[in-house]
Scaffold this active site. Sequence first.
Site, PDB file in Angstrom:
ATOM      1  N   LYS A  55       0.840  -1.206   0.000  1.00  0.00           N
ATOM      2  CA  LYS A  55       0.000   0.000   0.000  1.00  0.00           C
ATOM      3  C   LYS A  55       0.876   1.258   0.000  1.00  0.00           C
ATOM      4  O   LYS A  55       0.544   2.265  -0.623  1.00  0.00           O
ATOM      5  CB  LYS A  55      -0.945  -0.016   1.207  1.00  0.00           C
ATOM      6  CG  LYS A  55      -2.053  -1.064   1.077  1.00  0.00           C
ATOM      7  CD  LYS A  55      -2.887  -1.225   2.336  1.00  0.00           C
ATOM      8  CE  LYS A  55      -3.883  -2.369   2.175  1.00  0.00           C
ATOM      9  NZ  LYS A  55      -4.682  -2.642   3.382  1.00  0.00           N
ATOM     10  N   GLN A  99      -4.390  -1.222   9.446  1.00  0.00           N
ATOM     11  CA  GLN A  99      -4.336  -2.538   8.787  1.00  0.00           C
ATOM     12  C   GLN A  99      -5.000  -3.599   9.662  1.00  0.00           C
ATOM     13  O   GLN A  99      -4.650  -3.768  10.824  1.00  0.00           O
ATOM     14  CB  GLN A  99      -2.866  -2.915   8.506  1.00  0.00           C
ATOM     15  CG  GLN A  99      -2.711  -4.215   7.760  1.00  0.00           C
ATOM     16  CD  GLN A  99      -3.379  -4.206   6.378  1.00  0.00           C
ATOM     17  OE1 GLN A  99      -3.220  -3.277   5.596  1.00  0.00           O
ATOM     18  NE2 GLN A  99      -4.166  -5.239   6.087  1.00  0.00           N
ATOM     19  N   ASP A 122     -10.504   3.672   3.999  1.00  0.00           N
ATOM     20  CA  ASP A 122     -11.081   2.376   3.629  1.00  0.00           C
ATOM     21  C   ASP A 122     -12.542   2.514   3.221  1.00  0.00           C
ATOM     22  O   ASP A 122     -13.104   1.601   2.623  1.00  0.00           O
ATOM     23  CB  ASP A 122     -10.998   1.404   4.818  1.00  0.00           C
ATOM     24  CG  ASP A 122      -9.670   0.657   4.858  1.00  0.00           C
ATOM     25  OD1 ASP A 122      -9.299   0.064   3.833  1.00  0.00           O
ATOM     26  OD2 ASP A 122      -9.016   0.682   5.908  1.00  0.00           O
TER      27      ASP A 122
END
Length: 283
Positions: A55, A99, A122
């Site tokens: 990422k 995460q 997200d």
Amino acid sequence: MALIIDGKAIANNVKAEVKEGSEALVARFGEEARPNMTLVLVGSDPVSKRLVELKTKDCEAAGITPTVISLSETTSEEKLLRLIDRLNNDADVRSILCQLPVPEHISTKKLLAAIAPEKDVDGFSARIDSDDYDIAACTPAAVMRMLKEAGVDVEGKHCVVVGRSNIVGKPMAIQLLLNNATVTVCHSKTVGLAEHTRRADVLIVAAGRARLITADMVKEGAVVIDVGMNYIEGHPVGDVDYDSVEPKASMITPVPGGVGPMTRAYLLVNALKLAERAARGNQ
Ligand code: NDP
């Protein structure tokens, strides 16, 4: 033989679009408006570590500045929530990602609820009405883009989603409804799963069960999207038994190289949108 929907290739296009958008934002509002992403990693799970690395690289390729905060496995819930609060209140932080999974002593629900919606890259806090869907949960948004790129219009189609989690299954069903599909959602208490999946024009599987969906559970010519990511002896395996299902499907996504890279690309899309919102708000 099914057409293979190449998530990697589409993700590269999405990354290029985001890079263009990031540079346009900087050109208009100055370097301080550049999108950024703070990635919080708790513990040393190798898969999570690898995902954070990927990422971070994706951010760099898309003109987004990444910052990684790594915390030890034993970090308390209270300490983590304090950190999130600090990041929420830091005007220089445009987007936050924690995460998952986090260690068991930390409540995922509390953690996700603590991230301010205006920094939730997200898209887990996305509202379910169509008006506020520009920041969408990444995986469902990624799947919708893959369907679009493959020329699949879900309007009027029967779409079956296997899985009803808050981060994949439920927002996936909503995105399909917003696009005028007829939607069936299955879960672990569903009786006769195969009877439902066999009726799907578009089958989207997010159950986290390796090779759950076999050829006998799929209609001839169906479009099959495999969100699942399971590891067998260190190798990534989807929720769909690819080898048996592929010859029956009209289109299918591979694992790896399907929904995974696209989900990551949609993080970048959300990071850009959040930075654009912040820049407009600061005008
Ligand atoms: P969760 O474990 O939160 O949810 C799984 C869902 O599947 C639940 O709703 C569960 O039902 C349902 N389920 C489990 N077993 C069965 C079964 N045998 N039959 C029917 N339904 C079943 O997982 P997530 O939604 O977070 O993720 C799902 C999968 O997708 C995982 O493999 C995950 O790694 C992967 N994933 C991949 C991403 C990517 O980018 N490729 C992104 C996000 C997730 P119930 O609610 O009744 O328990």
